[in-house]
Design a protein around this motif. Structure first.
Motif, PDB file in Angstrom:
ATOM      1  N   ASP A  18      13.413 -30.302   5.232  1.00  0.00           N
ATOM      2  CA  ASP A  18      12.780 -28.952   5.566  1.00  0.00           C
ATOM      3  C   ASP A  18      13.554 -28.032   6.442  1.00  0.00           C
ATOM      4  OD1 ASP A  18      10.676 -29.759   4.180  1.00  0.00           O
ATOM      5  OD2 ASP A  18       9.492 -30.780   5.842  1.00  0.00           O
ATOM      6  N   ILE A  19      14.288 -28.554   7.535  1.00  0.00           N
ATOM      7  CA  ILE A  19      14.879 -27.788   8.388  1.00  0.00           C
ATOM      8  C   ILE A  19      15.959 -27.063   7.681  1.00  0.00           C
ATOM      9  CG2 ILE A  19      16.275 -27.406  10.560  1.00  0.00           C
ATOM     10  CD1 ILE A  19      14.603 -29.900  11.697  1.00  0.00           C
ATOM     11  N   ALA A  20      16.711 -27.612   6.936  1.00  0.00           N
ATOM     12  CA  ALA A  20      17.719 -26.782   6.008  1.00  0.00           C
ATOM     13  C   ALA A  20      17.008 -25.852   5.245  1.00  0.00           C
ATOM     14  CB  ALA A  20      18.329 -28.021   5.064  1.00  0.00           C
ATOM     15  N   MET A  21      15.858 -26.153   4.406  1.00  0.00           N
ATOM     16  CA  MET A  21      15.259 -25.222   3.807  1.00  0.00           C
ATOM     17  C   MET A  21      15.026 -23.788   4.717  1.00  0.00           C
ATOM     18  SD  MET A  21      11.472 -25.171   2.152  1.00  0.00           S
ATOM     19  CE  MET A  21      10.898 -24.895   3.825  1.00  0.00           C
ATOM     20  N   HIS A  22      14.424 -24.048   5.939  1.00  0.00           N
ATOM     21  CA  HIS A  22      14.210 -23.071   6.670  1.00  0.00           C
ATOM     22  C   HIS A  22      15.277 -22.330   6.969  1.00  0.00           C
ATOM     23  CE1 HIS A  22      12.535 -20.933  10.327  1.00  0.00           C
ATOM     24  NE2 HIS A  22      13.793 -21.000  10.682  1.00  0.00           N
ATOM     25  N   ILE A  23      16.373 -23.017   7.452  1.00  0.00           N
ATOM     26  CA  ILE A  23      17.617 -22.282   7.575  1.00  0.00           C
ATOM     27  C   ILE A  23      18.116 -21.338   6.439  1.00  0.00           C
ATOM     28  CG2 ILE A  23      20.004 -22.305   7.890  1.00  0.00           C
ATOM     29  CD1 ILE A  23      19.278 -25.166   9.805  1.00  0.00           C
ATOM     30  N   ALA A  24      17.873 -21.815   5.342  1.00  0.00           N
ATOM     31  CA  ALA A  24      18.125 -20.955   3.901  1.00  0.00           C
ATOM     32  C   ALA A  24      17.234 -19.725   3.966  1.00  0.00           C
ATOM     33  CB  ALA A  24      18.181 -21.897   2.714  1.00  0.00           C
ATOM     34  N   ALA A  25      16.028 -19.771   4.464  1.00  0.00           N
ATOM     35  CA  ALA A  25      15.115 -18.773   4.068  1.00  0.00           C
ATOM     36  C   ALA A  25      15.082 -17.726   5.346  1.00  0.00           C
ATOM     37  CB  ALA A  25      13.532 -19.071   4.142  1.00  0.00           C
ATOM     38  N   ALA A  26      15.443 -18.261   6.514  1.00  0.00           N
ATOM     39  CA  ALA A  26      15.472 -17.380   7.888  1.00  0.00           C
ATOM     40  C   ALA A  26      16.595 -17.023   8.247  1.00  0.00           C
ATOM     41  CB  ALA A  26      14.669 -18.078   8.883  1.00  0.00           C
ATOM     42  N   ALA A  27      17.694 -17.683   8.081  1.00  0.00           N
ATOM     43  CA  ALA A  27      18.974 -17.203   8.315  1.00  0.00           C
ATOM     44  C   ALA A  27      19.389 -17.040   9.801  1.00  0.00           C
ATOM     45  CB  ALA A  27      19.609 -15.888   7.623  1.00  0.00           C
ATOM     46  N   PRO A  28      19.146 -18.295  10.551  1.00  0.00           N
ATOM     47  CA  PRO A  28      19.258 -18.032  11.782  1.00  0.00           C
ATOM     48  C   PRO A  28      20.838 -18.225  12.074  1.00  0.00           C
ATOM     49  CG  PRO A  28      19.006 -20.245  11.246  1.00  0.00           C
ATOM     50  CD  PRO A  28      18.540 -19.399  10.204  1.00  0.00           C
ATOM     51  N   VAL A  29      21.266 -17.548  13.462  1.00  0.00           N
ATOM     52  CA  VAL A  29      22.900 -17.455  13.676  1.00  0.00           C
ATOM     53  C   VAL A  29      23.450 -18.708  14.529  1.00  0.00           C
ATOM     54  CG1 VAL A  29      23.009 -14.972  13.171  1.00  0.00           C
ATOM     55  CG2 VAL A  29      22.734 -15.741  15.361  1.00  0.00           C
ATOM     56  N   ALA A  30      22.567 -19.299  15.060  1.00  0.00           N
ATOM     57  CA  ALA A  30      22.732 -20.402  16.000  1.00  0.00           C
ATOM     58  C   ALA A  30      21.581 -21.226  16.285  1.00  0.00           C
ATOM     59  CB  ALA A  30      22.937 -19.925  17.492  1.00  0.00           C
ATOM     60  N   VAL A  31      21.917 -22.403  16.795  1.00  0.00           N
ATOM     61  CA  VAL A  31      20.647 -23.485  16.918  1.00  0.00           C
ATOM     62  C   VAL A  31      19.806 -23.019  18.063  1.00  0.00           C
ATOM     63  CG1 VAL A  31      20.222 -25.983  17.574  1.00  0.00           C
ATOM     64  CG2 VAL A  31      22.107 -25.474  16.057  1.00  0.00           C
ATOM     65  N   SER A  32      20.533 -22.478  19.315  1.00  0.00           N
ATOM     66  CA  SER A  32      19.579 -22.311  20.535  1.00  0.00           C
ATOM     67  C   SER A  32      20.202 -20.974  20.870  1.00  0.00           C
ATOM     68  CB  SER A  32      19.779 -23.504  21.347  1.00  0.00           C
ATOM     69  OG  SER A  32      21.249 -23.656  22.015  1.00  0.00           O
ATOM     70  N   ARG A  33      19.827 -20.469  21.960  1.00  0.00           N
ATOM     71  CA  ARG A  33      19.907 -19.330  22.824  1.00  0.00           C
ATOM     72  C   ARG A  33      21.548 -19.463  23.132  1.00  0.00           C
ATOM     73  NH1 ARG A  33      15.492 -15.732  24.817  1.00  0.00           N
ATOM     74  NH2 ARG A  33      13.701 -16.192  23.089  1.00  0.00           N
ATOM     75  N   GLU A  34      21.898 -20.527  23.769  1.00  0.00           N
ATOM     76  CA  GLU A  34      23.025 -20.860  24.532  1.00  0.00           C
ATOM     77  C   GLU A  34      24.407 -20.943  23.494  1.00  0.00           C
ATOM     78  OE1 GLU A  34      20.427 -23.299  24.899  1.00  0.00           O
ATOM     79  OE2 GLU A  34      19.783 -22.426  26.449  1.00  0.00           O
ATOM     80  N   ASP A  35      23.894 -21.065  22.229  1.00  0.00           N
ATOM     81  CA  ASP A  35      24.914 -21.010  21.255  1.00  0.00           C
ATOM     82  C   ASP A  35      25.259 -19.620  20.453  1.00  0.00           C
ATOM     83  OD1 ASP A  35      24.846 -23.982  21.302  1.00  0.00           O
ATOM     84  OD2 ASP A  35      23.515 -24.238  20.150  1.00  0.00           O
ATOM     85  N   VAL A  36      24.326 -18.795  21.074  1.00  0.00           N
ATOM     86  CA  VAL A  36      24.532 -17.396  20.178  1.00  0.00           C
ATOM     87  C   VAL A  36      25.937 -16.840  20.835  1.00  0.00           C
ATOM     88  CG1 VAL A  36      23.540 -15.166  19.905  1.00  0.00           C
ATOM     89  CG2 VAL A  36      22.062 -16.989  19.923  1.00  0.00           C
ATOM     90  N   PRO A  37      26.894 -16.226  19.931  1.00  0.00           N
ATOM     91  CA  PRO A  37      28.030 -15.655  20.536  1.00  0.00           C
ATOM     92  C   PRO A  37      27.697 -14.461  21.660  1.00  0.00           C
ATOM     93  CG  PRO A  37      28.219 -15.944  18.267  1.00  0.00           C
ATOM     94  CD  PRO A  37      26.653 -16.271  18.650  1.00  0.00           C
ATOM     95  N   ALA A  38      28.450 -14.319  22.604  1.00  0.00           N
ATOM     96  CA  ALA A  38      28.533 -13.473  23.606  1.00  0.00           C
ATOM     97  C   ALA A  38      28.586 -12.224  23.312  1.00  0.00           C
ATOM     98  CB  ALA A  38      29.378 -13.819  24.930  1.00  0.00           C
ATOM     99  N   ASP A  39      29.401 -11.877  22.327  1.00  0.00           N
ATOM    100  CA  ASP A  39      29.761 -10.730  21.887  1.00  0.00           C
ATOM    101  C   ASP A  39      28.406 -10.154  20.912  1.00  0.00           C
ATOM    102  OD1 ASP A  39      30.475 -12.479  19.722  1.00  0.00           O
ATOM    103  OD2 ASP A  39      31.493 -10.786  18.570  1.00  0.00           O
ATOM    104  N   LEU A  40      27.769 -10.723  20.393  1.00  0.00           N
ATOM    105  CA  LEU A  40      26.703 -10.554  19.345  1.00  0.00           C
ATOM    106  C   LEU A  40      25.376 -10.260  20.488  1.00  0.00           C
ATOM    107  CD1 LEU A  40      25.669 -10.262  16.748  1.00  0.00           C
ATOM    108  CD2 LEU A  40      24.781 -12.828  16.817  1.00  0.00           C
TER     109      LEU A  40
END
Length: 196
Positions: free
Chosen positions: A97-119
């Motif tokens: 279900d989480i993999a399906m969610h990722i396919a649909a919603a296209a997140p870039v990172a798991v959590s806020r701490e994982d979002v690249p600083a340049d982004l």
């Protein structure tokens, strides 16, 4: 206060997936009110899940999901504490279900701490440009608000869950920790889409 019947306990158990004793205790404390009992269990579950979140999750599964005739694919590593839970059907379904969610919603990172600083820096620049001309004391609040909104849309744990938009993926994990009884973490994922 009305008497707590076995059918009331069973109904609450069906709705929450929790144990009989937890359901009975919640019904007693809420005077037999199903909705109040669910609220009580959510509050209790969040506390129990938070205690379990500190435990090491070194077992798990790699799940995959392919969508749109092979145009989008996801691989996900979902961790838990024991091999027994990793093989459990409930855990396997959660991973899919989480993999399906990722396919649909296209997140870039798991959590806020994982979002690249340049982004984040780029998003901050855009927000500052949009806030130009506003009072100086308001600019920082506007920029922080826009950056927080951006982070909530691109991080997996903050996104509304596609199968139930009333809860986030993070809340889904907390609920699953409570139901399954072990710490569960999304370790990493990769999303592939043709042409991206």
């Amino acid at each position: 206060m009305s008497a707590i019947t076995a059918s009331m306990v069973n109904e609450l158990r069906q709705r929450t997936g929790l144990g009989l004793m937890d359901c009975k205790k919640a019904l007693v404390e809420s005077g037999g009110d199903q909705e109040a009992a669910i609220d009580h269990l959510k509050k209790n579950g969040a506390i129990k899940a938070a205690k379990k979140a500190g435990r090491e999750a070194s077992e798990g599964t790699v799940a995959s999901y392919i969508h749109m005739g092979g145009k989008v694919g996801v691989m996900l590593e979902l961790n838990c504490e024991s091999d027994f839970v990793a093989k459990n059907e409930d855990f396997q379904n959660l991973a899919r279900d989480i993999a399906m969610h990722i396919a649909a919603a296209a997140p870039v990172a798991v959590s806020r701490e994982d979002v690249p600083a340049d982004l984040i820096a780029k998003e901050r620049e855009v927000a500052e440009a949009q806030a130009e001309g506003k009072p100086a004391q308001a600019i920082e609040k506007i920029v922080e608000g826009k950056v927080n909104k951006f982070l909530s849309t691109v991080t997996l744990l903050d996104q509304p869950y596609v199968k139930n938009t009333d809860q986030t993926v993070g809340e889904l994990l907390t609920e699953s920790i409570q139901r399954i009884g072990e710490n569960i973490k999304v370790r990493r994922f990769a999303r592939f889409a043709i042409g991206e």
